[in-house]
Design a protein around this motif. Structure first.
Motif, mmCIF file in Angstrom:
data_model
loop_
_atom_site.group_PDB
_atom_site.id
_atom_site.type_symbol
_atom_site.label_atom_id
_atom_site.label_comp_id
_atom_site.label_asym_id
_atom_site.label_seq_id
_atom_site.Cartn_x
_atom_site.Cartn_y
_atom_site.Cartn_z
ATOM 1 N N LYS A 1 0.820 -1.221 0.000
ATOM 2 C CA LYS A 1 0.000 0.000 0.000
ATOM 3 C C LYS A 1 0.854 1.272 0.000
ATOM 4 N N SER A 2 1.899 1.262 0.822
ATOM 5 C CA SER A 2 2.715 2.478 0.901
ATOM 6 C C SER A 2 3.545 2.673 -0.367
ATOM 7 N N THR A 3 3.946 1.560 -0.973
ATOM 8 C CA THR A 3 4.681 1.662 -2.236
ATOM 9 C C THR A 3 3.768 2.250 -3.315
ATOM 10 N N THR B 1 5.696 -0.210 8.904
ATOM 11 C CA THR B 1 6.203 1.152 8.826
ATOM 12 C C THR B 1 5.081 2.187 8.800
ATOM 13 N N THR B 2 3.920 1.789 8.305
ATOM 14 C CA THR B 2 2.802 2.722 8.317
ATOM 15 C C THR B 2 2.060 2.505 9.624
ATOM 16 N N THR B 3 2.107 3.509 10.492
ATOM 17 C CA THR B 3 1.535 3.285 11.807
ATOM 18 C C THR B 3 0.187 3.963 12.000
ATOM 19 N N ILE C 1 -5.814 7.820 0.886
ATOM 20 C CA ILE C 1 -5.581 7.488 2.290
ATOM 21 C C ILE C 1 -4.825 6.170 2.371
ATOM 22 N N ASP C 2 -3.622 6.237 2.934
ATOM 23 C CA ASP C 2 -2.835 5.018 3.186
ATOM 24 C C ASP C 2 -3.159 4.563 4.602
ATOM 25 N N THR C 3 -3.263 3.271 4.778
ATOM 26 C CA THR C 3 -3.585 2.740 6.103
ATOM 27 C C THR C 3 -2.562 1.695 6.507
HETATM 28 MG MG LIG Z 1 2.499 0.793 4.709
#
Ligand SMILES: [Mg+2]
Ligand SMILES: Nc1nc2c(ncn2[C@@H]2O[C@H](COP(=O)(O)OP(=O)(O)O)[C@@H](O)[C@H]2O)c(=O)[nH]1
Ligand SMILES: [Zn+2]
Length: 332
Positions: A178-180, A206-208, A222-224
């Motif tokens: 997701k973050s990529t 890493t995504t908190t 929105i990244d989760t």
């Molecule tokens: Mg992430």
């Protein structure tokens, strides 16, 4: 009215986008009273303060809400609001699971928001076509896009949905990419990515927190974090609950109010097993769940009793200390 949008929410502190700036915001007292705080995606009315600070006065009407029931209580947890598209992201590596995909689809369905399934990491897939066929079996009419966020392959497909003014959210377990994807859409590396993919799914997350980004094309994303570590997607409990409710529904028809649904005459639940409406396994699970509930309740009450005792102990210690003070003062 001064209108902003909540891009990050931490208990009682918020980051709000306003006029191309990010403001640190708190909330008016009424939020504390209601114990109902703004959520990521909310449009809010603001009172602007100095130094890029603000107070959130009110949450404006939500167009859509993604939420789920917490596993234990009837409390609902809001994941994001005012979302136009849900992307369910699944990696075509160890992350790939059709039953998890089904659960995410259920969650999306409940929110009545257009949903797209994203099969990421196609660069790692040996037999993409058969994976796509498998997925087709569970997704129904939901569109599927197969991409690679690291090679960029097919990533343009996202731009059919993330357009100026529309808001999309990425859901999926940790490590799905997701973050990529967020970084690709942002055209810069803002979100930290898990560098090493650990096999035990307990890898570094890493995504908190959930975070809303404004994309170069004017869309919002929105990244989760994965939902497991957020404790929001305890889906096994959800499945169990559905079975539980189904059986309770039948039990209303049992002849006796205190029917044990094991061997009683006139038991509608056993009749449902006979007819095949309830499976033996579901009934066994139901009984297991009942026993667990009874156990938890008894544990709760011992915990409460212990808490009570501790309070008593603390009280008497305090009392003894006061007595000692009084005594020592009395000496002088
Ligand atoms: Mg992430
Ligand atoms: N091979 C491959 N690795 C990817 C792809 N997308 C993401 N990854 C890797 O998967 C890991 C987890 O990615 P991340 O974006 O942090 O996942 P998140 O937890 O869903 O945000 C990182 O090591 C990424 O580099 C992809 O398309 N192909
Ligand atoms: Zn019965």
């Amino acid at each position: 009215m001064t209108k902003g949008r909540v891009i990050e929410a931490h208990r009682t502190n918020f980051t709000v986008a306003f006029d191309n700036r990010e403001l640190l915001a708190t909330v008016r007292g009424n939020f504390h009273v209601a114990k109902d705080f703004p959520k990521v995606g909310d449009y809010v009315s603001l009172e602007l303060l100095e130094d890029d600070k603000a107070v959130i006065e009110e949450v404006l009407e939500r167009k859509t809400v993604i939420k789920r029931k917490a596993a234990d209580a009837d409390e609902e947890q809001i994941i994001a609001t005012n979302v136009d598209y849900i992307f369910i992201v699944m990696g075509l590596d160890g992350d790939y699971s059709l039953s998890r995909l089904e659960r995410y689809l259920l969650l999306a369905q409940q929110s009545a928001i257009d949903t797209i399934v994203v099969l990421n990491k196609i660069d790692l897939a040996n037999d993409l076509n058969s994976l796509l066929r498998e997925a087709a079996g569970v997704v129904g009419d939901t569109p599927v896009i197969a991409v690679s966020a690291t090679t960029g392959s097919n990533m343009g497909e996202f731009l059919n949905y993330v357009k100026s003014g529309s808001t999309a959210v990425l859901l999926g377990s940790s490590g799905a990419g997701k973050s990529t994807i967020t970084n690709w859409l942002l055209e810069e590396t803002k979100q930290e990515v898990n560098e090493t993919r650990l096999d035990d799914s307990r890898g570094r997350h890493t995504t908190t927190s959930r975070q809303l980004f404004t994309l170069p094309n004017g869309g919002y994303l929105i990244d989760t974090p994965g939902m497991r570590e957020l404790g929001v997607l305890d889906t096994d409990a959800e499945d169990e609950l559905a079975v539980f409710e189904k059986i309770e529904q039948f039990s209303l028809e049992c002849k006796f109010n205190d029917c044990d649904h094991e061997k009683s005459v006139g038991c509608a639940v056993l009749a449902a097993v006979e007819s095949g409406a309830v499976t033996e396994r579901e009934l066994a699970n139901y009984h297991k769940l009942l026993r667990e509930r009874a156990f938890l309740e008894s544990k709760d009450s011992t915990a409460a009793a212990r808490h009570h005792n501790q309070n008593q102990k603390r009280q008497s210690q305090k009392y003894a200390a006061i007595q000692r003070q009084k005594l020592s003062r009395g000496k002088y």
